[in-house]
Design a protein around this motif. Structure first.
Motif: not given
Length: 257
Positions: A95-97, A99-100, A171-172
């Motif tokens: 997810t975007e999180e 990736q962080k 978020e995906k």
């Protein structure tokens, strides 16, 4: 007519004898075939043992080479995050999180047990980050005698207000889902649920095995392929932009002339 009627039982009797003979021959053939199959199975088992011996031998040969590779990787900024995020399958699991969080990934390790037929482990090493206390997340696959696999994983120590259990927003693909209290479906969206011991159905178990095999057999074997892919794509985009600007300038010069 009486004589003809007397012959019928003999024909029937002969047919029964033939059927019994055919059945006996068929049974003998099947038994002989089973003996051959047993012989083949024995050979296959011996071959598997030999393959494992060879694999174990070459694992020992590869070990110092992997160590040399790891030493070089340390000098390349963001090597493992880039390689992981450039993999066409693994990147889709983040997810975007996630990736962080992966920006803090410092190294990846895949290690077979000394006896390779007993299992292997996959470890993700992280630098200090605002998400969890752990510096190393490990998932281990132990092959048991009965043909099953025992899976153990690091229980992530999320920092306060962080992590799936505390309602972090993931978020995906543009689908934003935030909850104060995360449910099981939400947990499964994050790659870090891969370290969870919750395996509710066969599909989840198969997915976990598939992820492990991709990391072990593909990403770990040659991560440079995916690291370079990312660089090549950026270079292609830059070159494509430059070429298109040159074409526009040439077109304007032609119109001016």
């Amino acid at each position: 007519m009486v004589a003809e009627k007397g012959k019928k039982p003999k024909i029937a009797e002969k047919t029964a004898e033939e059927a019994e003979q055919i059945g006996s021959e068929l049974l003998q053939s099947i038994e002989k075939m089973q003996e051959v199959q047993d012989e083949l199975e024995k050979i296959n088992e011996e071959a598997s043992d030999k393959v494992l011996e060879v694999e174990q031998k070459y694992n020992e040969i590869r070990k110092p080479v992997y160590d040399k590779r790891n030493a070089i990787i340390k000098s390349i900024p963001d090597f493992w995050p880039t390689a992981f995020l450039s993999h066409p399958v693994l990147s889709d699991l983040l997810t975007e999180e996630d990736q962080k969080i992966f920006k803090h990934l410092t190294s990846l390790e895949v290690e077979d047990f000394k006896d390779v037929k007993l299992g292997y482990s996959i470890s993700f090493n992280f630098g200090p980050n605002p998400y969890f206390e752990d510096t190393k997340l490990t998932k281990t696959f132990t092959f048991l005698d009965e043909g099953t696999t025992k899976v153990t994983a690091t229980k992530i120590k999320w920092k306060e207000g962080m992590g799936v259990p505390n309602g972090v927003c993931h978020e995906k693909k543009g689908n934003k889902r935030c909850h104060d209290n995360c449910n099981d479906d939400h947990e499964n969206e994050s790659f870090f649920s891969w370290f969870s011991g919750n395996q509710e159905n066969e599909d989840v178990v198969e997915l976990h095995d598939e992820v492990a095999e991709i990391i072990r057999e593909d990403l770990w074997t040659n991560p440079l392929t995916y690291f370079n892919n990312d660089a090549d794509e950026e270079e292609f985009e830059e070159n494509g932009t430059d070429d298109s600007e040159d074409d526009e300038e040439d077109q304007e010069d032609d119109e001016g002339n």
